[in-house]
Design an enzyme around this catalytic site. Structure first.
Site, PDB file in Angstrom:
ATOM      1  N   GLU A 166       0.791  -1.227   0.000  1.00 31.11           N
ATOM      2  CA  GLU A 166       0.000   0.000   0.000  1.00 31.11           C
ATOM      3  C   GLU A 166       0.824   1.278   0.000  1.00 31.11           C
ATOM      4  O   GLU A 166       0.816   2.045   0.977  1.00 31.11           O
ATOM      5  CB  GLU A 166      -0.971  -0.020   1.191  1.00 31.11           C
ATOM      6  CG  GLU A 166      -1.865  -1.238   1.172  1.00 31.11           C
ATOM      7  CD  GLU A 166      -3.016  -1.189   2.159  1.00 31.11           C
ATOM      8  OE1 GLU A 166      -3.029  -0.289   3.017  1.00 31.11           O
ATOM      9  OE2 GLU A 166      -3.913  -2.035   2.058  1.00 31.11           O
ATOM     10  N   GLU A 353      -5.073  -8.557   0.079  1.00 30.05           N
ATOM     11  CA  GLU A 353      -5.825  -8.274   1.319  1.00 30.05           C
ATOM     12  C   GLU A 353      -7.278  -8.012   0.982  1.00 30.05           C
ATOM     13  O   GLU A 353      -7.575  -7.300   0.025  1.00 30.05           O
ATOM     14  CB  GLU A 353      -5.294  -7.020   2.037  1.00 30.05           C
ATOM     15  CG  GLU A 353      -4.039  -7.228   2.825  1.00 30.05           C
ATOM     16  CD  GLU A 353      -3.600  -5.961   3.562  1.00 30.05           C
ATOM     17  OE1 GLU A 353      -4.458  -5.155   3.964  1.00 30.05           O
ATOM     18  OE2 GLU A 353      -2.379  -5.797   3.709  1.00 30.05           O
TER      19      GLU A 353
HETATM   20  C1  BGC Z   1      -3.246  -2.626   5.696  1.00 24.20           C
HETATM   21  C2  BGC Z   1      -3.343  -3.482   6.943  1.00 24.20           C
HETATM   22  C3  BGC Z   1      -4.523  -3.036   7.771  1.00 24.20           C
HETATM   23  C4  BGC Z   1      -5.788  -3.249   6.962  1.00 24.20           C
HETATM   24  C5  BGC Z   1      -7.070  -2.840   7.661  1.00 24.20           C
HETATM   25  C6  BGC Z   1      -4.573  -2.302   5.082  1.00 24.20           C
HETATM   26  O1  BGC Z   1      -4.628  -0.932   4.825  1.00 24.20           O
HETATM   27  O2  BGC Z   1      -2.332  -3.171   4.790  1.00 24.20           O
HETATM   28  O3  BGC Z   1      -2.129  -3.376   7.609  1.00 24.20           O
HETATM   29  O4  BGC Z   1      -4.594  -3.679   8.983  1.00 24.20           O
HETATM   30  O5  BGC Z   1      -5.723  -2.522   5.775  1.00 24.20           O
HETATM   31  O6  BGC Z   1      -7.097  -1.483   7.929  1.00 24.20           O
END
Ligand code: BGC
Length: 447
Positions: A166, A353
């Site tokens: 990110e 993610e």
């Molecule tokens: C990040 C994580 C974070 C998740 C939830 C992403 O922006 O890579 O580290 O915990 O989102 O906010």
């Protein structure tokens, strides 16, 4: 009821990040990261939390791998703490830090789980921040040294490498919005940092190729989607700028070797400009093996003069929300992946993610989290649609394996498939863990 099948070689995984789970903040020669210092400043983190202990995965990694095995994932996405390897940012290697990741990676491999490794998930060594951090081009050289050290130490063991997690967050959120370390609020700084992160990525990919490291390398930008509220030009242009802030700004340089003109213009209206030195764009434009995509939320958007950076107002009333107050907007995942494929071709994509915050309660060894299951189901359904639409989707990595330290929100936000009691450190798989295990085992989803 319908059964939605995923491709046979589809990779399923779960993700974490070093600072959010490891703890052991000053053990075995680790240096300070910007998060160790940022969390010490009163007011920066909800409830004054820090990640000194977090989930204590530094000591409990075997237990966590046992849980990954039970879950049945093929890949585990984790990140390496740069200051564990180079306490001074560069210079001397801390062999105890390297040893920890060897133990972790060996254990994963022993259990048939592929390590999917992120080099940078926001925990810059503080000593480098003291010299200007990502605003200083010297940090790029330090990153390349660190990346090369890791590529060489783990070649043959780690096959999937993510350079940056990110970069939008490390630049715009950390240097313009200001609610992530180091917590600056200056648009020009954010643009400088974003460009340097892109350069560091490009240089690391060049090193990976020149060292002939076996495996694949990519990066993991976070994306979102704004759907125009009306077909009018003002709404669609405002939405395009908002989506372009995360998508085109961080992808055009890599895939096209330029920054998008419509975004250059939008930044210029705010008095900020990207500073490109001769040769920079050639360095950034390195072919990558895959694109990691982090997606959580999106919404409709409408033009509103003076609103935010891009004259855009989010229209998100009426949507279901997670406990982070983020609208649940699975259709945006479909839209953004199709948009990326139309813009950049059929690059292999992993969802690196996706997940939801629900502050579930553990009662008598059980955690019922039906809302998380619904969230995951809705997003997986969109993924099956994108595969049919020709997006080259290779796998899905859920955020997160464990409840963990959620940055500025401390321990108040739970994203895990596994509940963590932060006092006893007891791990309890939630209902979503067993649900996801079934999806992975079957290779299909029931909706
Ligand atoms: C990040 C994580 C974070 C998740 C939830 C992403 O922006 O890579 O580290 O915990 O989102 O906010």
């Amino acid at each position: 009821m319908a059964i939605i099948h995923f491709p046979q070689k589809f990779l399923w995984g779960a993700a974490t990040a070093a600072y959010q789970i490891e703890g052991a903040w000053d053990e075995d020669g680790k240096g300070l990261s910007i998060w160790d210092t940022y969390t010490r400043v009163p007011g920066n983190i909800r409830n004054g939390d820090n990640a000194d202990t977090a989930c204590d995965s530094y000591h409990k990694y075997e237990e966590d791998i046992e849980l990954l095995k039970q879950l049945g994932v093929q890949v585990y996405r984790f990140s390496i703490s740069w200051p564990r390897i180079f306490p001074g940012g560069t210079g001397e290697i801390n062999s105890k830090g390297l040893d920890y990741y060897h133990r972790l990676v060996d254990k994963l491999l022993e259990n048939g789980i592929e390590p999917f490794c992120t080099l940078y998930h926001w925990d810059l060594p503080q000593v480098l921040q003291d010299e200007g951090g990502w605003k200083n081009r010297a940090t790029i050289d330090a990153f390349v040294r660190y990346a090369e050290t890791m590529f060489t130490a783990f070649q043959g063991k780690i096959k999937y490498w993510v350079t940056f997690n990110e970069p939008w967050c490390s630049s715009f959120k950390a240097h313009y919005i200001g609610d992530l370390a180091p917590g600056e609020q200056n648009l020009q700084s954010a643009l400088d940092v974003a460009h340097h992160l892109m350069l560091a990525h490009g240089r690391a990919v060049q090193s990976f190729r020149s060292l002939s490291i076996p495996g694949q390398i990519g990066y993991a930008p976070n994306v979102s989607w704004r759907e125009p509220f009306s077909p009018g030009q003002e709404d669609s242009e405002a939405c395009r700028r908002r989506t372009g802030w995360m998508v085109e700004w961080f992808m055009d340089p890599i895939f096209k070797g330029t920054y998008p003109e419509f975004m250059n213009e939008a930044f210029a209206r705010k008095g900020a400009h990207v500073k490109i030195l001769p040769g920079d764009m050639e360095v950034i434009r390195q072919p990558i093996d895959f694109l990691g995509i982090n997606y959580y939320t999106g919404s409709l958007g409408r033009y509103k003069a003076g609103e935010g950076l891009f004259d855009l107002q989010d229209i998100d009333e009426g949507y279901e929300r997670t406990d982070f107050n983020w609208p649940v907007y699975p259709q945006g995942l479909y839209k953004v992946l199709v948009h990326i494929t139309e813009s950049y071709g059929t690059v292999p994509i992993y969802i690196t993610e996706n997940g939801a915050c629900y502050n579930d309660i553990c009662t008598e060894g059980q955690v019922h989290d039906p809302k998380r299951i619904e969230y995951l189901k809705k997003h997986l359904l969109q993924l099956s649609r994108v595969i049919e639409s020709g997006v080259n989707l290779k796998g899905y990595i859920a955020w997160s394996l464990l409840d963990n330290f959620e940055w500025a929100d401390g321990y108040s936000r739970r994203f895990g498939l596994i509940h963590v009691d932060y006092k006893s450190l007891i791990r309890t798989p939630k209902d979503s863990f067993y649900w996801y295990k079934k999806v992975i085992g079957n290779g299909w989803l029931e909706v």
